[in-house]
Write an enzyme that holds these catalytic residues in place. Structure first.
Site, PDB file in Angstrom:
ATOM      1  N   SER A 179       0.791  -1.231   0.000  1.00  0.00           N
ATOM      2  CA  SER A 179       0.000   0.000   0.000  1.00  0.00           C
ATOM      3  C   SER A 179       0.821   1.279   0.000  1.00  0.00           C
ATOM      4  CB  SER A 179      -0.927   0.001   1.211  1.00  0.00           C
ATOM      5  OG  SER A 179      -0.189  -0.160   2.407  1.00  0.00           O
ATOM      6  N   LYS A 182     -11.599   0.318  -1.932  1.00  0.00           N
ATOM      7  CA  LYS A 182     -10.694   0.930  -2.914  1.00  0.00           C
ATOM      8  C   LYS A 182     -11.325   0.774  -4.313  1.00  0.00           C
ATOM      9  CE  LYS A 182      -7.170  -0.089   0.461  1.00  0.00           C
ATOM     10  NZ  LYS A 182      -7.408   1.077   1.294  1.00  0.00           N
ATOM     11  N   HIS A 220      -4.978  -3.569  -2.454  1.00  0.00           N
ATOM     12  CA  HIS A 220      -4.619  -2.567  -3.471  1.00  0.00           C
ATOM     13  C   HIS A 220      -4.492  -3.156  -4.870  1.00  0.00           C
ATOM     14  CE1 HIS A 220      -4.010   0.949  -0.916  1.00  0.00           C
ATOM     15  NE2 HIS A 220      -3.786   0.027   0.015  1.00  0.00           N
TER      16      HIS A 220
END
Ligand SMILES: Cc1ncc(COP(=O)(O)O)c(C=O)c1O
Length: 394
Positions: A185, A244, A213
């Site tokens: 990250s 995300k 991610h």
């Protein structure tokens, strides 16, 4: 000494932080106009630090699904997954996630943070061993603490060091839980997943890959690094977040191990917290097929990431080791990073400011995350701001 004495050093640091006018770690976004534009500090800014990789937060499908769920099911579940908080939508999303990964089953959690806590503390206990990449996210470290298991760290992205640590465990290696992230990250670097899988297979250990991610970002259908490296079948547990690429909030774990289902009875971060609200589940369900079929979004995302990374690299900034959708500029001191962050905001660019100990190598970071929703002109504006601020970094 009182219970508050521990804050003395922090109080001093915070005074310095607030000297920029307001708290960079509590910046209110006053209005949101789109996935890439907002109002901060009374100024219209370009958002370049949001983890909104596919830009789905304003997708019409997701908005419509969320509105419908609120109208039909209300604003919240008001209960734990184990009690009154499992609606049909939660179960449907679990099935859809399992189908997406062609896995046996999936569990939905209230956040990605809780997914890590739940999976790690549910699978391991005192007497077990967790072998963890040193740069893993705080939620993974916290999961280890909650479990009470012994924790062994291996050097970041170093499969040979993982091998060494497992060898030292002797008989215990076959029962060890290995924790890695797909894409890290802070600097956006990818795990050497094929090598890690080879090591884990050699010892018969178990592997958890946190794709927080990399979901939506890597792989033909966006499954993450497991897909890009073709190691889905060798990854025992995949953890991820909705916060995300899927543009909502929540977390998940998928696995072929039937024992995953036992976490529903034993895992405290699943049992003792309220479940995601119906609108969150509905928008996540609408986002999942957009992510799966979003090859065009991934192409745009990577074109943007490549342009930003290469431009900042050419300007001489110290960056993470590879082109990535996370583009972090490393700075030697907090003061530099703070001045940089404020300078970017004055240029109308919002990014993340990250200080040690949350960073690798004790660097302070000005961290950008790229979105498929960024236009080429917006990426150019970000690059220009970095060009104007070059003096701060030298
Ligand atoms: C690697 C990793 N795992 C887990 C999380 C937690 O996800 P969430 O925001 O859904 O709690 C994050 C969030 O930044 C992350 O970077």
């Amino acid at each position: 000494m009182t219970i508050f004495s521990k804050f003395d050093a922090l109080a001093k640091d915070r005074e310095e932080l607030l000297s920029v006018g307001f708290d960079p770690f509590g910046t209110p976004i006053e209005e949101v106009y789109s996935p890439t534009e907002a109002l901060i500090d009374n100024r219209r800014v370009l958002l370049a630090g949001t983890n909104n990789y596919l830009g789905l937060t304003f997708s019409s499908e997701c908005l419509e699904a969320a509105h419908k769920a609120i109208d039909e099911q209300g604003t919240g579940t008001t209960g734990s997954r184990m009690a009154n908080g499992s609606f049909a939508g939660h179960r449907a999303l679990e099935q859809e996630l399992a189908d997406f990964y062609r896995s046996r089953s999936a569990i939905v959690f209230s956040t990605g943070y809780q997914a890590n806590l739940a999976v790690i503390s549910g699978l391991t206990q005192q007497g077990d061993v967790i072998v963890i990449d040193a740069d893993c996210h705080a939620s993974i470290y916290d999961g280890c603490k909650l479990s009470g298991a012994d924790v062994v760290r291996f050097r970041h992205n170093d499969a040979a060091d993982l091998d060494k640590r497992l060898k030292r465990l002797g008989d215990k290696a076959g029962n060890a839980l290995i924790m890695v992230e797909g894409m890290y990250s802070m600097l956006g670097d990818k795990a050497p997943l094929k090598e890690i899988v080879d090591v884990k297979n050699a010892y018969g250990s178990y592997l958890v890959v946190d794709e927080a991610h990399s979901l939506g970002v890597l792989g033909d259908t966006g499954q993450g690094l497991v897909e890009e490296c073709d190691v889905l079948a060798d990854s025992d547990f995949i953890v991820g977040t909705f916060s995300k690429s899927l543009g909502s909030i929540g977390g998940y774990c998928v696995s072929n191990h039937p024992e995953l289902d036992f976490l529903r009875y034993t895992s405290r971060p699943y049992v003792f917290t309220a479940s995601p609200s119906p609108s969150v589940i509905a928008s996540t369900r609408a986002a999942l097929p957009l992510l799966r079929d979003g090859k065009h979004l991934r192409e745009k995302l990577w074109a943007n990431a490549t342009k930003l990374y290469n431009s900042l690299d050419a300007l001489g900034y110290q960056l993470g080791p590879e082109v990535s959708t996370v583009v972090a500029v490393m700075l030697d001191t907090r003061e530099q990073a703070l001045a940089f962050w404020r300078g970017l905001l004055e240029h109308g660019i919002y990014v993340n400011l990250v200080f040690p100990p949350a960073t690798p190598g004790n660097k302070s970071l000005v961290r950008c995350s790229v979105s498929a929703a960024h236009s080429e002109e917006q990426i150019t504006s970000i690059c220009k701001a970095f060009e104007n601020l070059r003096d701060i970094a030298s």
